[in-house]
Design a protein around this motif. Sequence first.
Motif, PDB file in Angstrom:
ATOM      1  N   UNK A 291      -5.561 -71.943  10.389  1.00  0.00           N
ATOM      2  CA  UNK A 291      -4.193 -72.348  10.726  1.00  0.00           C
ATOM      3  C   UNK A 291      -3.295 -72.318   9.490  1.00  0.00           C
ATOM      4  N   UNK A 292      -3.805 -72.751   8.369  1.00  0.00           N
ATOM      5  CA  UNK A 292      -3.012 -72.748   7.136  1.00  0.00           C
ATOM      6  C   UNK A 292      -2.717 -71.316   6.698  1.00  0.00           C
ATOM      7  N   UNK A 293      -3.708 -70.444   6.772  1.00  0.00           N
ATOM      8  CA  UNK A 293      -3.473 -69.046   6.403  1.00  0.00           C
ATOM      9  C   UNK A 293      -2.441 -68.405   7.327  1.00  0.00           C
ATOM     10  N   UNK A 294      -2.536 -68.676   8.619  1.00  0.00           N
ATOM     11  CA  UNK A 294      -1.556 -68.160   9.566  1.00  0.00           C
ATOM     12  C   UNK A 294      -0.170 -68.699   9.225  1.00  0.00           C
ATOM     13  N   UNK A 295      -0.093 -69.994   8.944  1.00  0.00           N
ATOM     14  CA  UNK A 295       1.178 -70.622   8.597  1.00  0.00           C
ATOM     15  C   UNK A 295       1.750 -70.037   7.315  1.00  0.00           C
ATOM     16  N   UNK A 296       0.907 -69.790   6.352  1.00  0.00           N
ATOM     17  CA  UNK A 296       1.366 -69.216   5.088  1.00  0.00           C
ATOM     18  C   UNK A 296       1.906 -67.797   5.311  1.00  0.00           C
ATOM     19  N   UNK A 297       1.230 -67.016   6.133  1.00  0.00           N
ATOM     20  CA  UNK A 297       1.716 -65.663   6.437  1.00  0.00           C
ATOM     21  C   UNK A 297       3.074 -65.723   7.124  1.00  0.00           C
ATOM     22  N   UNK A 298       3.239 -66.645   8.084  1.00  0.00           N
ATOM     23  CA  UNK A 298       4.521 -66.778   8.767  1.00  0.00           C
ATOM     24  C   UNK A 298       5.598 -67.242   7.800  1.00  0.00           C
TER      25      UNK A 298
ATOM     26  N   UNK B 247       6.667 -75.610  -3.315  1.00  0.00           N
ATOM     27  CA  UNK B 247       6.078 -76.954  -3.368  1.00  0.00           C
ATOM     28  C   UNK B 247       5.198 -77.206  -2.158  1.00  0.00           C
ATOM     29  N   UNK B 248       5.657 -76.789  -0.986  1.00  0.00           N
ATOM     30  CA  UNK B 248       4.898 -77.012   0.251  1.00  0.00           C
ATOM     31  C   UNK B 248       3.586 -76.244   0.217  1.00  0.00           C
ATOM     32  N   UNK B 249       3.650 -74.970  -0.149  1.00  0.00           N
ATOM     33  CA  UNK B 249       2.447 -74.146  -0.183  1.00  0.00           C
ATOM     34  C   UNK B 249       1.499 -74.594  -1.284  1.00  0.00           C
ATOM     35  N   UNK B 250       2.046 -75.012  -2.437  1.00  0.00           N
ATOM     36  CA  UNK B 250       1.187 -75.477  -3.521  1.00  0.00           C
ATOM     37  C   UNK B 250       0.388 -76.705  -3.079  1.00  0.00           C
ATOM     38  N   UNK B 251       1.044 -77.611  -2.346  1.00  0.00           N
ATOM     39  CA  UNK B 251       0.346 -78.793  -1.851  1.00  0.00           C
ATOM     40  C   UNK B 251      -0.759 -78.442  -0.879  1.00  0.00           C
ATOM     41  N   UNK B 252      -0.497 -77.503   0.020  1.00  0.00           N
ATOM     42  CA  UNK B 252      -1.517 -77.110   0.983  1.00  0.00           C
ATOM     43  C   UNK B 252      -2.687 -76.415   0.299  1.00  0.00           C
ATOM     44  N   UNK B 253      -2.387 -75.532  -0.651  1.00  0.00           N
ATOM     45  CA  UNK B 253      -3.465 -74.836  -1.353  1.00  0.00           C
ATOM     46  C   UNK B 253      -4.334 -75.820  -2.121  1.00  0.00           C
ATOM     47  N   UNK B 254      -3.725 -76.799  -2.755  1.00  0.00           N
ATOM     48  CA  UNK B 254      -4.502 -77.760  -3.525  1.00  0.00           C
ATOM     49  C   UNK B 254      -5.423 -78.563  -2.609  1.00  0.00           C
TER      50      UNK B 254
END
Length: 161
Positions: free
Chosen positions: A45-52, A79-86
């Motif tokens: 879901x996170x990868x899909x969200x990041x692609x979108x 900032x949003x993506x950095x938080x999710x990746x961490x």
Amino acid sequence: MDDWLTEWVNTLEKTMTEAVIQTAESIEAWTDNVVDHLDQQLEEAVLWSQERSDEVYQQLREVFPLDELSQDIDRTFDDWLEGLEFLLFDEESPDWGVSDPRENSDPFIHITYVYPSKTTHPACIGCQHYHGQRYDDTLLVCGMHPYGWDGENCPDWEGRF
């Protein structure tokens, strides 16, 4: 007469202990399986969200020129993506960010982000050193100038890219 009763109680205790251990191991294995499955689904879901979000970001860059608004949008996405990746992909912290030093360890301190603008810290707009976190009533602008730069052109200003 006491020997057979003691032996029977010991056998019953041993059987019950083994049954409890087997049940606990079964529950633990089932729980691990469910957690692994949920973890895999969440990563997808996170990868899909990041692609979108990357697609939306590219569309926004085409529509909007690189001005203050697009820089704010860029910073927000980063900032949003950095938080999710961490939280999801950091191999050193499998506890989902509990040991994150950026995480607020005191639940009574309210942390907010303050964006620089033409009226509030204009010298910091687009600077990679800008921290902008307000801890309750105290704003930390950056490491070099904790309270911000008074003039319009900060000598330590560096662009993000």
